[in-house]
Scaffold this active site. Structure first.
Site, PDB file in Angstrom:
ATOM      1  N   GLU A 189       0.847  -1.104   0.114  1.00 39.24           N
ATOM      2  CA  GLU A 189      -0.122  -0.104   0.047  1.00 39.24           C
ATOM      3  C   GLU A 189       0.694   1.413  -0.012  1.00 39.24           C
ATOM      4  OE1 GLU A 189      -0.939  -2.582   1.443  1.00 39.24           O
ATOM      5  OE2 GLU A 189      -2.970  -3.192   0.815  1.00 39.24           O
TER       6      GLU A 189
ATOM      7  N   HIS B  70     -10.952  -4.818  10.233  1.00 35.29           N
ATOM      8  CA  HIS B  70     -11.721  -4.705   8.988  1.00 35.29           C
ATOM      9  C   HIS B  70     -12.879  -3.882   9.169  1.00 35.29           C
ATOM     10  CE1 HIS B  70      -8.835  -7.716   7.972  1.00 35.29           C
ATOM     11  NE2 HIS B  70      -9.186  -7.874   6.649  1.00 35.29           N
TER      12      HIS B  70
END
Ligand SMILES: Cc1ncc(C[n+]2csc(CCOP(=O)(O)OP(=O)(O)O)c2C)c(N)n1
Ligand SMILES: [Mg+2]
Lengths: 327, 332
Positions: A60, A129
């Protein structure tokens, strides 16, 4: 008007903007061959080939930075994060590189980039998450932060974000991808920084964005049916810049306000809204502004606990009763 | 770790080029000496990282690229900005925080930018500009130009994730970028050997099947040649290179630091100064009779004057107006 899903509305926006401007490209994990972790980029690899739809390794920070570097020299990258949870690894590039480049270069280097992907809680995905991080990014000058709630807004805002010359953090609702709504054919944009009154009302203002727009709308329906309370639903759409005009105008009419968001309470988006209201609409308020947020805990896995952690219409109605002194 | 020396014989006929290298090294050294003095007098604030000792790296490498290539650097980048084409006055004015600075006084020593000359910073987070450089290289491939990116960073940056993520993608996607590690042996007060499991930086390249080379960073001609090779590889084959230049900084990590501190000895510093890149080129030029003492003195005088003019320009440049605080946050 055609009815499409939020997912397909985003897909249309990407497709149309890539058609329109050869400098626009899409980069991220699983965006190409796999067609997108949430299928937002379905068909784009076939339409635009691997030059413009680029699958990345799981890195990322690296690919966010590559996007910023490409934007520094004039391309218009759309960087997809599989979810915003993973974008935490790229915060340095979003904050220290993208947001600050224009300023620290004395205005020489704009960064026309969109960082996008799903955020907010999904279902039973547990602590790592499930989180709504918009207030993190909204804190940073140099970033624009948008979080659409409907397919119409999703398409129009994504097109506006891609055409914007600034870094835009574009938070999609992970639970909204299947939501359906009317989306006109052809080109249109929704301006960044303009809230939308999703439902008019006169007794209380419900301020919300992204997934909590549905929560507020459900609460408003029940408030009307069960308590004869007329709630106005204001969808922020953009967190930064914040459309304080629309918020203040609404509260001047209703004199009461509840802010509903999926983020945590501390330093949340609602805290900013409350700050604006106490300064700009103090004399209009008949009650303190209340906030309905996620519980101030990491998201639990257990279904019942998870439900208790998230904002819901019951909690909104309870808050409205309080600000309307109906208890 | 030993810093290998590689002597180059100076070819006659290239005298002008060597003079240019010498002049640039003298200029950036004098610039840094005067910046250090200005810092001590309070005219420059914040963190100010001087480049004295490392001149051969920026000068050698930047002479090996084209004007339309892109350059990225860390916060130790005064020299890079100047050699890439920024007027010394605009750099000094930036250090002074003035409106005439190359970033309008808003970037400072660590954030020099000059878009006109494709000098793209000036970055203060260790390693964070490596992906930016790869992004510019990505753009060059995307557009089908043959522009190359030259990216300078310190050896401490090779231990950070951004380095690995970037080298992997640069190799995977065949991006035309030269990663030039300025190994001056220390990251602040931490010797490379105390921070890295592998002491030879260039060896990191094998993880990415990337071309690598190590070069004596105190030898401007060696740096020039090595960079030229890497740039050719990038331009013609679109392949990245990890180039390690072994060099040494004479000053403290920043102006806030003592010159040697606890982490290195005075003896080590004195020994390293025997490899001085400017002295080395000077000796070669004199030995090969490519320059006379008088010409050298003339050059020193010119450089002296140029730096004094830069200081004067900085001093006379106005402070940014108060409204500058709120400009350049967003582009309309
Ligand atoms: C990510 C990050 N961590 C820490 C710092 C503080 N810091 C600034 S320079 C530096 C040492 C870097 O050394 P090196 O990369 O070898 O470059 P040099 O200073 O020797 O040119 C450190 C730790 C920083 N700027 N960024
Ligand atoms: Mg170092």
């Amino acid at each position: 008007m055609p009815v499409v899903t939020y997912r397909d509305a985003l897909n249309q926006a990407l497709r149309e903007e890539m058609d329109r401007d050869p400098n626009v490209f899409l980069m991220g994990e699983e965006v190409g061959v796999y067609q997108g972790a949430y299928k937002v980029s379905r068909g784009l690899l076939e339409a635009f080939n691997e030059r413009r739809v680029i699958d990345t390794p799981i890195a990322e920070l690296g690919f966010a930075g590559i996007g910023v570097g490409a934007a520094m020299v004039g391309l218009r990258p759309v960087i997809e994060f599989m979810t915003w949870n993973f974008a935490l690894l790229a915060v340095d590039q979003v904050v220290n590189s993208a947001a600050k480049m224009l300023y620290m270069s004395g205005g020489q280097i704009p960064i026309p980039i969109v960082f996008r992907g799903p955020g907010g809680a999904a279902l039973q995905l547990a602590a790592q998450h499930s989180q709504a991080l918009e207030s993190w990014y909204a804190h940073v000058p140099g970033l624009k932060v948008v979080a659409p709630a409907t397919p119409y807004d999703a398409k129009g805002l994504l097109k506006a974000a891609i055409r914007d010359d600034n870094p835009v953090v574009f938070l999609e609702g992970e639970m909204l991808y299947n939501a359906k709504g009317e989306v006109p054919d052809g080109d249109y944009t929704v301006p960044i920084g303009v809230a939308d009154v999703k439902r008019e009302g006169s007794d209380v203002t419900l301020i919300c964005h992204s997934k909590t727009v549905t929560v507020a709308e459900r609460a408003a329906e029940r408030l009307a049916a069960e308590l004869d309370v007329s709630a106005e639903v204001v969808d922020l759409r953009s967190i930064r810049p914040l459309d304080t005009e629309t918020i203040v105008t609404s509260v001047q009419k209703t004199n009461r306000c509840v802010v509903v968001e999926e983020g945590w309470p501390f330093c949340g988006v609602g805290a900013q809204v409350v700050d604006e209201l106490q300064r700009r609409a103090f004399d209009s308020l008949d009650a303190p502004v209340l906030r309905v947020t996620s519980a101030d805990v990491p998201m639990p896995y257990n279904k019942k606990l998870e439900r208790a952690a998230k904002p819901n219409p019951d909690r909104v109605i309870a808050a409205v009763k309080q600000v309307a002194y109906l208890d | 770790m030993s810093q290998p020396a590689r002597l180059h014989h100076v070819e006659p006929g290239r005298a002008e080029f060597y003079h240019r290298l010498l002049r640039q090294m003298l200029l950036v050294r004098r610039f840094e000496e005067r910046a250090g003095e200005a810092y001590a007098q309070g005219q420059i604030g914040g963190f100010c990282h001087l480049y004295i000792g490392q001149e051969a790296v920026a000068v050698g490498a930047l002479n090996a690229i084209r004007p339309d290539d892109y350059v990225f650097a860390s916060y130790r980048e005064h020299a890079h900005a100047i050699i890439a084409g920024t007027a010394p006055g605009a750099v000094m004015a930036e250090l002074f925080g003035r409106e005439g600075g190359c970033s309008g006084g808003k970037g400072g020593s660590m954030h020099l930018f000059n878009v006109e000359h494709n000098f793209l910073g000036g970055h203060g987070i260790v390693g964070a500009h490596l992906p930016l450089a790869a992004g510019a290289a990505f753009a060059s491939r995307y557009r089908g130009t043959d522009q190359v990116v030259l990216c300078f960073f310190g050896e401490a940056a090779v231990n950070i994730g951004a380095f690995h993520e970037t080298l992997n993608m640069a190799a995977l996607w065949e991006l035309p970028v030269v990663f030039l590690c300025e190994n001056n042996r220390y990251g602040m007060g931490t010797a490379l050997e105390r921070a890295a499991a592998v002491w030879d930086v260039y060896r990191r390249a094998c993880s990415y099947d990337m071309a690598e080379e190590t070069v004596d960073g105190m030898d401007v001609l060696a740096v020039y040649e090595a960079t030229r090779g890497a740039v050719t590889r990038a331009r013609q084959e679109h392949l990245p290179t990890l180039l390690e230049a072994r060099t040494y900084r004479y000053m403290g990590h920043s102006m806030a630091d003592p010159i040697h501190g606890h982490y290195r000895t005075k003896e080590e510093l004195e020994e390293q100064k025997l490899q001085d890149p400017i002295q080395r080129l000077l000796r070669q030029l004199l030995d090969d009779e490519l320059m006379t003492d008088a010409a050298i003195e003339r050059m020193r005088g010119e450089v002296e004057q140029e730096v004094e003019e830069a200081l004067r320009f900085a001093d006379e440049s106005p402070e940014p107006p108060p409204e500058a605080l709120y400009t350049d946050v967003y582009r309309d």
